[in-house]
Design an enzyme around this catalytic site. Sequence first.
Site, PDB file in Angstrom:
ATOM      1  N   HIS A  70       5.137 -41.355   0.750  1.00 42.43           N
ATOM      2  CA  HIS A  70       4.050 -41.320   1.738  1.00 42.43           C
ATOM      3  C   HIS A  70       3.400 -39.934   1.785  1.00 42.43           C
ATOM      4  O   HIS A  70       2.183 -39.803   1.666  1.00 42.43           O
ATOM      5  CB  HIS A  70       4.614 -41.710   3.105  1.00 42.43           C
ATOM      6  N   GLU A  71       4.221 -38.917   1.946  1.00 44.02           N
ATOM      7  CA  GLU A  71       3.648 -37.568   2.068  1.00 44.02           C
ATOM      8  C   GLU A  71       2.988 -37.152   0.759  1.00 44.02           C
ATOM      9  O   GLU A  71       1.923 -36.533   0.765  1.00 44.02           O
ATOM     10  CB  GLU A  71       4.719 -36.560   2.482  1.00 44.02           C
TER      11      GLU A  71
ATOM     12  N   GLY B 147       8.352 -37.557  11.326  1.00 45.09           N
ATOM     13  CA  GLY B 147       9.133 -37.805  10.119  1.00 45.09           C
ATOM     14  C   GLY B 147       8.916 -36.726   9.073  1.00 45.09           C
ATOM     15  O   GLY B 147       9.859 -36.159   8.534  1.00 45.09           O
TER      16      GLY B 147
ATOM     17  N   HIS C 153      -0.434 -38.690   0.366  1.00 50.60           N
ATOM     18  CA  HIS C 153      -1.458 -38.060   1.207  1.00 50.60           C
ATOM     19  C   HIS C 153      -2.251 -36.997   0.445  1.00 50.60           C
ATOM     20  O   HIS C 153      -3.345 -36.634   0.861  1.00 50.60           O
ATOM     21  CB  HIS C 153      -0.803 -37.377   2.417  1.00 50.60           C
TER      22      HIS C 153
ATOM     23  N   MET D 152       5.438 -34.140   7.064  1.00 50.00           N
ATOM     24  CA  MET D 152       4.053 -33.686   7.147  1.00 50.00           C
ATOM     25  C   MET D 152       3.540 -33.267   5.777  1.00 50.00           C
ATOM     26  O   MET D 152       4.207 -32.524   5.054  1.00 50.00           O
ATOM     27  CB  MET D 152       3.973 -32.526   8.153  1.00 50.00           C
TER      28      MET D 152
HETATM   29  N1  ARG Z   1       0.591 -36.888   8.981  1.00 57.43           N
HETATM   30  C1  ARG Z   1       2.001 -37.090   9.206  1.00 57.43           C
HETATM   31  C2  ARG Z   1       2.370 -38.332   8.427  1.00 57.43           C
HETATM   32  O1  ARG Z   1       2.529 -38.293   7.292  1.00 57.43           O
HETATM   33  C3  ARG Z   1       2.386 -37.256  10.618  1.00 57.43           C
HETATM   34  C4  ARG Z   1       1.873 -36.252  11.540  1.00 57.43           C
HETATM   35  C5  ARG Z   1       2.214 -36.635  12.912  1.00 57.43           C
HETATM   36  N2  ARG Z   1       1.613 -35.723  13.817  1.00 57.43           N
HETATM   37  C6  ARG Z   1       1.739 -35.831  15.130  1.00 57.43           C
HETATM   38  N3  ARG Z   1       1.163 -34.956  15.843  1.00 57.43           N
HETATM   39  N4  ARG Z   1       2.382 -36.786  15.686  1.00 57.43           N
HETATM   40  O2  ARG Z   1       2.351 -39.411   8.850  1.00 57.43           O
HETATM   41 ZN    ZN Z   2       1.032 -40.089   7.050  1.00 58.20          ZN
END
Ligand code: ARG
Ligand code: ZN
Length: 881
Positions: free
Chosen positions: A307-308, A271, A311, A273
């Site tokens: 969400h991002e 979705g 993080h 990063m």
């Molecule tokens: N950290 C990302 C998020 O916000 C997703 C990363 C997914 N990475 C993967 N290798 N599937 O959720």
């Molecule tokens: Zn995440």
Amino acid sequence: MNARPDAASLPIRLADYRAPAWRVERVELDFELGIDATEVTAKLLLRRDPAQHAPLRLDGENLELLAIALDGQPLPATAYRTIEGGLEVDGARDGSVLETRVRVLPAANTALEGLYLSGPRETGFLLTQCEAQGFRHITYFPDRPDVQSSYTVTLRADRARFPVLLAGGNPDGAGELPGGRHWARFADPHPRPSYLFALVAGRLEKIERDYRTADGRDVQLKIWAEADAIASCHYAMDALERSMRWDEQAYGRNYDLDVFHVVATHDFNMGAMENKGLNIFNTKCLLADPDSSTDDEYRRVEAVVAHEYFHNWSGNRVTCRDWFQLSLKEGFTVFREQSFSADMNSAPLKRIEDVALLRRAQFPEDAGPLAHPVRPAEYREINNFYTATVYEKGAELVRMLAGRLGAEGFRRGTDLYFSRNDGRAATIEDFLAALGEANGIDLTPYLAWYGQAGTPRLKAHGEYDAARREYALTLAQYTPPGAGQPHKQALPIPVKLALFGADGRMLPLHLDGQTAATEAVVVLTEAEQHFVFRDVAERPVPSLLRGFSAPVILECDYTPAELALLLGHDPDGFNRWEAGQQLALRACDALRDDADPQAVAAWCDALAALFDDAQLDAALLADLLTPPGEIELAERESVVDPARIHALRQQLQRRLAARIGGGKLDARYRALAAQSTAALDAASQASRRLKQRVLHLLALLDPASACDHAATQYRDAPGMTDRLGALAVLARHDGVRGTESLAHYRARYANDPLALDKWFALQAQLPGEGALARVQALEADPAFTLKNPNRARALLGTFASGNPTGFHRADGAGYRLYAERLLALDALNPQIAARLATAFNGWQRLEPRRREAAHAVLATLSAHDGLSRNLAEILGNMLKA
Ligand code: ARG
Ligand code: ZN
């Protein structure tokens, strides 16, 4: 094609964790960017743990080593060697500087991990995806989250081809180079793990906004996209600003750099990063525009942007010690995102949506061959563990902790967690310790939830003693064995509850001396416990697990009449919906077993009454009128026949439509259609949601008049929600107008990839005999490609997960086609192949003919040579006894 690590490599275990022997204090990266080939120079300032004597080992995959030097001296070939997945270097000391130069091939990178090209060679742009282990596809590095370093990144490229150069951190200079080239440098003052590295280079447009944080920092917010998409980024900008404000207020978290970049790409495995200072988004989770986005998509964009952004603290400032702790950042961040969305929209509707997702995606995972704890004990391919269990169940665990501490206590706890762990790579234990210590409460019993797979069953039974005016509630828990855990332990299960009198009013609760409130939380900690309520004036109807206070399956011996009472009166919006869902399940069982007609009538009567209730929120009514989905119904069966479940659910909805009556449905549809606007406020969205639901029910009763409405709605739709909703009804119920409208839509949106994805997905879901042939015909559409993850998911993923009668054809042809495509995809993009393969989850419980067919397909597939580690692990687990 990508060289791939051995599919049979050994699992990695949490129990084997060791602190790194070597760290990188500073890293300087230099990129000579090119579409076909890019050269990366890395200078690492190394630190050795004096207590360890392991040689220097760096991760690296698909890298062509061009040069290597230690402390300024080129290394002779005898002083380093390539090992499985990396490089071993002799002679490094604490304080040494290792310099490597490698070549990587972005345009050939179809796995979309590391540095790759988005879009066509001539016009596309370069970008990176590093979580979890993509950085090792860019340079040699100890690519693990507990190695945190200060980054300086310099990008050099042709100015005409790559006018925009971006990396994480603050801008630190830029300028011209001879030969039409230019450079830009970025420095990040916050040490960070390698998985948060990102760069973007190419022809991108931007929108900007100034933001001042609560603690007084001026930040430039910039959203970047290709020219055709930039106009659809304004909603995301608003959502970003709302997210930043909310995190300041709800958690006291401020942004910490001078710039915050967000970039949109059509080619993305997930979705979005959260790279530090440079978030990268799948366009599907960033673009929003009334003409091509539905109401659900607007809410999704708002949620993912938040969400991002969140993080930045829950993930970046405080990161994970190792990938077993993934839920430390993901579960917590999903919880934060859910709370934000609840505040921005409607809290009960958000809760309904989240629990429905949990039941549709996580409960089946937890009950099948892919089950794993929220903190897994081992994995082979970490990319396979970005699961509903780690994300959604992980969020439920944080919600339980937040509920246990109360709003103020939870805030005290998160304040301590952030301050104590800032700049650290933390564990789940660190999280529980901070939350607990800030409140003088021992939360360690909740650790068991993180280590145990499977959904607990909670059995509830009440006895009323009229003479003593006592109500005794017995709660018992049981988690079935599975995931290599033959004996499951009792978990702390908070049960929020209320008691209702026959008139639908809540009774005061007298429990162990506490009095008078109408709602209480009891915590079940043993296998079985009794809770006695005193001074209860009449036989009560309990409302249990209010707001879904724990991620369990509740089994309670309600009568249909009791559920109808809760459905009519429970002021807890979630539990009201839940009573309706439970009643619908009873009704479904009754239809299936040809028994208990009372249950069907009770559900239909209760909803028919609510249908006339003018006070009821339109969106809640729409959700109440929707019975549990086919996946959820299948979860309750020991032997699954998807065709039968589909038919049963249709029959149930037809009974509901008939009970409400065609006249009333038609009148309600007309009334809602008359109010139709393009507005995005909650009331307008709610009215569209209900209108769609009513149209769907009407179509089951009177397809001809429903299709007349749909044709008008399609023609006059002010926005995508109405247009797509109408198209779905036409495609399903009207051969001629369905085909015409699909062709019209196809032409209208020929240049809008996200709208085309919806066109593929809508048709991939159409049930019935022709489904497989339809999918094959769609594969021949010139717009179809396996190389774009969104497109592959829209057609193939939707077919397998959203079209039970098509995918689960009794002759197994659905499975065979799908398996062929998985194989083709695996050669291009292992992450996507492995993710799509999970659609076979639950195959062991299929009725014998389908089970045999699925087994044959899975066995053949897994015996194939050269599978990626990703797909091999999923298939291996799927076939485990
Ligand atoms: N950290 C990302 C998020 O916000 C997703 C990363 C997914 N990475 C993967 N290798 N599937 O959720
Ligand atoms: Zn995440």
